[in-house]
Design a protein around this motif. Structure first.
Motif, PDB file in Angstrom:
ATOM      1  N   ASN A   1      -4.337   7.318  10.555  1.00 28.83           N
ATOM      2  CA  ASN A   1      -4.917   7.053  11.890  1.00 28.83           C
ATOM      3  C   ASN A   1      -3.967   7.619  12.948  1.00 28.83           C
ATOM      4  OD1 ASN A   1      -7.138   5.314  10.945  1.00 28.83           O
ATOM      5  ND2 ASN A   1      -5.473   3.941  10.346  1.00 28.83           N
TER       6      ASN A   1
ATOM      7  N   LEU B   1       7.794   0.411  14.589  1.00 28.71           N
ATOM      8  CA  LEU B   1       6.925  -0.539  15.275  1.00 28.71           C
ATOM      9  C   LEU B   1       5.790  -0.921  14.337  1.00 28.71           C
ATOM     10  CD1 LEU B   1       5.360  -0.049  18.783  1.00 28.71           C
ATOM     11  CD2 LEU B   1       3.899   0.182  16.801  1.00 28.71           C
ATOM     12  N   GLY B   2       5.260  -2.088  14.513  1.00 29.52           N
ATOM     13  CA  GLY B   2       4.061  -2.465  13.776  1.00 29.52           C
ATOM     14  C   GLY B   2       4.303  -3.593  12.802  1.00 29.52           C
ATOM     15  N   LEU B   3       3.246  -4.334  12.570  1.00 37.12           N
ATOM     16  CA  LEU B   3       3.316  -5.507  11.687  1.00 37.12           C
ATOM     17  C   LEU B   3       2.275  -5.428  10.586  1.00 37.12           C
ATOM     18  CD1 LEU B   3       3.603  -8.157  14.539  1.00 37.12           C
ATOM     19  CD2 LEU B   3       5.422  -7.529  12.952  1.00 37.12           C
TER      20      LEU B   3
ATOM     21  N   ILE C   1      -2.548   5.664  -4.734  1.00 28.03           N
ATOM     22  CA  ILE C   1      -3.399   5.884  -3.556  1.00 28.03           C
ATOM     23  C   ILE C   1      -3.039   7.272  -3.040  1.00 28.03           C
ATOM     24  CG2 ILE C   1      -3.780   5.161  -1.160  1.00 28.03           C
ATOM     25  CD1 ILE C   1      -3.325   2.299  -2.025  1.00 28.03           C
TER      26      ILE C   1
ATOM     27  N   ILE D   1       0.843  -1.203   0.000  1.00 28.90           N
ATOM     28  CA  ILE D   1       0.000   0.000   0.000  1.00 28.90           C
ATOM     29  C   ILE D   1       0.881   1.258   0.000  1.00 28.90           C
ATOM     30  CG2 ILE D   1      -0.294  -0.014   2.514  1.00 28.90           C
ATOM     31  CD1 ILE D   1      -3.188   0.927   1.985  1.00 28.90           C
ATOM     32  N   PHE D   2       2.040   1.175   0.645  1.00 27.72           N
ATOM     33  CA  PHE D   2       2.920   2.356   0.686  1.00 27.72           C
ATOM     34  C   PHE D   2       3.586   2.586  -0.676  1.00 27.72           C
ATOM     35  CE2 PHE D   2       3.695   2.152   5.599  1.00 27.72           C
ATOM     36  CZ  PHE D   2       2.375   2.533   5.800  1.00 27.72           C
TER      37      PHE D   2
ATOM     38  N   HIS E   1       8.867   1.466   7.808  1.00 31.37           N
ATOM     39  CA  HIS E   1       8.446   2.839   8.054  1.00 31.37           C
ATOM     40  C   HIS E   1       8.830   3.297   9.451  1.00 31.37           C
ATOM     41  CE1 HIS E   1       5.064   0.108   8.944  1.00 31.37           C
ATOM     42  NE2 HIS E   1       4.718   0.937   9.916  1.00 31.37           N
TER      43      HIS E   1
ATOM     44  N   LEU F   1       4.500   9.324   8.661  1.00 30.33           N
ATOM     45  CA  LEU F   1       5.260   8.109   8.333  1.00 30.33           C
ATOM     46  C   LEU F   1       6.350   8.457   7.338  1.00 30.33           C
ATOM     47  CD1 LEU F   1       2.275   5.622   7.833  1.00 30.33           C
ATOM     48  CD2 LEU F   1       3.716   5.869   9.861  1.00 30.33           C
TER      49      LEU F   1
ATOM     50  N   PHE G   1       4.560  11.110   4.649  1.00 27.49           N
ATOM     51  CA  PHE G   1       3.139  11.469   4.516  1.00 27.49           C
ATOM     52  C   PHE G   1       2.448  11.277   5.859  1.00 27.49           C
ATOM     53  CE2 PHE G   1       1.632   7.011   4.324  1.00 27.49           C
ATOM     54  CZ  PHE G   1       2.836   6.364   4.059  1.00 27.49           C
ATOM     55  N   LEU G   2       1.308  11.954   6.027  1.00 28.30           N
ATOM     56  CA  LEU G   2       0.580  11.840   7.297  1.00 28.30           C
ATOM     57  C   LEU G   2      -0.003  10.453   7.473  1.00 28.30           C
ATOM     58  CD1 LEU G   2      -1.396  15.216   7.499  1.00 28.30           C
ATOM     59  CD2 LEU G   2       0.797  14.630   8.587  1.00 28.30           C
TER      60      LEU G   2
ATOM     61  N   VAL H   1       1.708  -3.175   7.934  1.00 25.03           N
ATOM     62  CA  VAL H   1       2.124  -2.913   6.550  1.00 25.03           C
ATOM     63  C   VAL H   1       3.560  -3.400   6.366  1.00 25.03           C
ATOM     64  CG1 VAL H   1       2.518  -1.157   4.796  1.00 25.03           C
ATOM     65  CG2 VAL H   1       0.586  -0.915   6.359  1.00 25.03           C
TER      66      VAL H   1
ATOM     67  N   HIS I   1       7.580   5.970  12.349  1.00 24.23           N
ATOM     68  CA  HIS I   1       6.525   6.883  12.812  1.00 24.23           C
ATOM     69  C   HIS I   1       7.196   8.083  13.479  1.00 24.23           C
ATOM     70  CE1 HIS I   1       3.066   3.905  12.721  1.00 24.23           C
ATOM     71  NE2 HIS I   1       4.064   3.045  12.827  1.00 24.23           N
TER      72      HIS I   1
END
Ligand code: AMP
Length: 128
Positions: free
Chosen positions: A31, A85-87, A13, A4-5, A93, A39, A27-28, A89, A95
């Protein structure tokens, strides 16, 4: 299939763009934990941050630095949190989040609901 990125980088997108170079895009986050939550991504599609080669990795922090400096000046926050952090996407990246308290960076908190106009206004203030 492109992430998606990658689709955001390609303009397939829409995004609220903050900055762009030949190698990186910012980009912002749609959420946001706080107004200005941004990001930073490499245009190269690599899932895991530490799989980026040394030049890409160090260049990404330098690219993020100018954004963070402007974010701090514009929002008046104490510091800008820099979080990997995060899984969700599978495209590396960082934050960048305006922070006045550590709880501002609690990803379990409810995210802000902003209108397109509010996103646009924040983006125009943060844009490099
Ligand atoms: P994670 O991989 O867990 O860090 O999650 C990915 C982040 O990307 C989340 O904070 C999402 O809100 C954000 N995100 C997902 N899709 C979009 C999008 N189309 N535009 C902006 N931010 C997004």
């Amino acid at each position: 299939m492109a992430s998606i990125f990658s689709k955001i980088v390609a303009g397939e997108i829409p995004s609220y763009k903050i900055a762009e170079s030949d190698k990186y895009y910012a980009f912002l986050d749609i959420n946001p934990l706080a107004a200005g939550h941004t990001l930073v991504i490499p245009k190269q599609e690599v899932d895991y941050f530490y799989d980026l080669d040394d030049d890409m990795l160090s260049g990404m922090i330098i690219f993020a630095k100018e954004i963070a400096q402007k974010m701090k000046a514009v929002t008046g926050c104490k510091k800008v949190a820099t979080v990997v952090l995060g899984l969700e996407v599978a495209h590396a990246h960082i934050h960048l989040i305006p922070m006045n308290n550590e709880s501002d960076v609690d990803f379990r908190r409810e995210k802000l609901k902003l209108t397109p106009e509010e996103f646009q206004e924040i983006a125009s203030k943060l844009k490099l």
